[in-house]
Design a protein around this motif. Structure first.
Motif, mmCIF file in Angstrom:
data_model
loop_
_atom_site.group_PDB
_atom_site.id
_atom_site.type_symbol
_atom_site.label_atom_id
_atom_site.label_comp_id
_atom_site.label_asym_id
_atom_site.label_seq_id
_atom_site.Cartn_x
_atom_site.Cartn_y
_atom_site.Cartn_z
ATOM 1 N N MET A 24 0.569 -1.675 -0.140
ATOM 2 C CA MET A 24 0.034 0.025 0.515
ATOM 3 C C MET A 24 0.717 1.274 -0.226
ATOM 4 N N LEU A 25 2.124 1.099 1.009
ATOM 5 C CA LEU A 25 2.962 2.375 0.722
ATOM 6 C C LEU A 25 3.632 2.754 -0.329
ATOM 7 N N GLU A 77 -9.049 1.478 1.711
ATOM 8 C CA GLU A 77 -9.761 1.127 2.341
ATOM 9 C C GLU A 77 -10.439 -0.617 2.366
ATOM 10 N N SER A 78 -9.086 -1.590 1.684
ATOM 11 C CA SER A 78 -9.256 -2.866 2.394
ATOM 12 C C SER A 78 -7.977 -3.145 3.454
ATOM 13 N N VAL A 79 -7.208 -2.767 3.679
ATOM 14 C CA VAL A 79 -5.690 -3.154 3.916
ATOM 15 C C VAL A 79 -6.388 -2.639 6.001
ATOM 16 N N VAL A 80 -6.611 -1.454 5.953
ATOM 17 C CA VAL A 80 -7.006 -0.683 6.916
ATOM 18 C C VAL A 80 -7.574 -1.667 7.849
ATOM 19 N N PRO A 81 -8.907 -2.317 7.800
ATOM 20 C CA PRO A 81 -9.549 -3.371 8.048
ATOM 21 C C PRO A 81 -9.525 -4.075 8.060
ATOM 22 N N PHE A 82 -8.115 -5.241 7.315
ATOM 23 C CA PHE A 82 -7.302 -6.152 7.149
ATOM 24 C C PHE A 82 -6.572 -6.793 8.393
ATOM 25 N N VAL A 83 -5.527 -4.869 8.287
ATOM 26 C CA VAL A 83 -4.822 -4.896 9.754
ATOM 27 C C VAL A 83 -5.580 -5.262 11.148
ATOM 28 N N LEU A 84 -6.843 -4.500 11.476
ATOM 29 C CA LEU A 84 -7.429 -4.061 12.075
ATOM 30 C C LEU A 84 -7.662 -5.306 12.407
ATOM 31 N N MET A 85 -8.802 -5.705 12.273
ATOM 32 C CA MET A 85 -9.232 -7.004 12.441
ATOM 33 C C MET A 85 -8.197 -8.340 12.783
ATOM 34 N N GLY A 86 -7.278 -8.482 11.789
ATOM 35 C CA GLY A 86 -6.252 -9.048 12.261
ATOM 36 C C GLY A 86 -5.950 -9.275 13.299
ATOM 37 N N SER A 129 -11.300 -10.388 -7.346
ATOM 38 C CA SER A 129 -10.244 -10.610 -5.861
ATOM 39 C C SER A 129 -10.144 -9.436 -5.066
ATOM 40 N N TRP A 130 -10.873 -8.127 -5.305
ATOM 41 C CA TRP A 130 -11.651 -7.566 -3.980
ATOM 42 C C TRP A 130 -12.708 -8.448 -3.303
ATOM 43 N N ILE A 131 -13.418 -8.893 -3.860
ATOM 44 C CA ILE A 131 -14.360 -10.528 -3.048
ATOM 45 C C ILE A 131 -13.388 -11.018 -1.841
ATOM 46 N N VAL A 132 -12.320 -11.959 -2.780
ATOM 47 C CA VAL A 132 -11.470 -12.789 -2.429
ATOM 48 C C VAL A 132 -10.713 -12.026 -0.570
ATOM 49 N N GLY A 133 -10.686 -11.041 -0.971
ATOM 50 C CA GLY A 133 -9.858 -10.029 0.178
ATOM 51 C C GLY A 133 -10.752 -10.354 1.521
#
Length: 151
Positions: A24-25, A77-86, A129-133
């Motif tokens: 992402m960076l 929109e996808s990576v931040v929720p993944f990091v928090l939820m992960g 790919s978005w749906i899978v993530g």
């Protein structure tokens, strides 16, 4: 912190979270590259040293720049929720194999999403790919909520 880094699930999470955050960076420099090579800038100060005629030509949008920007926005929109939820997911004590599946599926989906977005692969590549993530993140969310709400 030393105890956390001995936990295999947490180590796996930090590895895959670092990979997707780094990806992402890197979208920022990719946007800058496209802006410079396409001569398409968004702000007056970016072209301040140019002539008035050049300024008019360079203060514009470009499809390649906008594509990379939208991909970067989708990462946010996808990576931040993944990091928090992960992170919360790792605290539920999942099996290493289950955790690795979630982390690897999400990471692979985000990398493929970026490739399909930037290289303009035909749909449904990007959408799938978005749906899978998203499914991987929602699955972790379900585990977190079921662990907390269902004793």
């Amino acid at each position: 912190m030393d105890t956390l880094m001995k936990d295999e699930v947490f180590k796996a999470f930090t590895t895959y979270a670092a990979i997707v955050v780094l990806k992402m960076l890197l979208m920022g420099p990719m946007t800058a590259y496209h802006r410079i090579t396409k001569g398409a800038f968004a702000n007056e100060e970016d072209v301040a040293r140019h002539s008035a005629d050049q300024k008019k030509k360079q203060l514009r949008t470009d499809p390649a720049v906008e594509r990379v920007r939208r991909c970067h926005q989708n990462d946010l929109e996808s990576v931040v929720p993944f990091v928090l939820m992960g992170l919360l997911y790792t605290l539920t004590g999942p099996e290493l194999s289950s955790a690795l599946l979630h982390f690897r599926v999400f990471t692979g989906s985000r990398i493929f999403h970026t490739i399909s977005y930037v290289c303009t692969l035909p749909q449904p590549c990007r959408g799938l790919s978005w749906i899978v993530g998203m499914v991987a993140t929602l699955s972790m969310s379900y585990r977190v909520l079921s662990t907390v709400l269902l004793p």
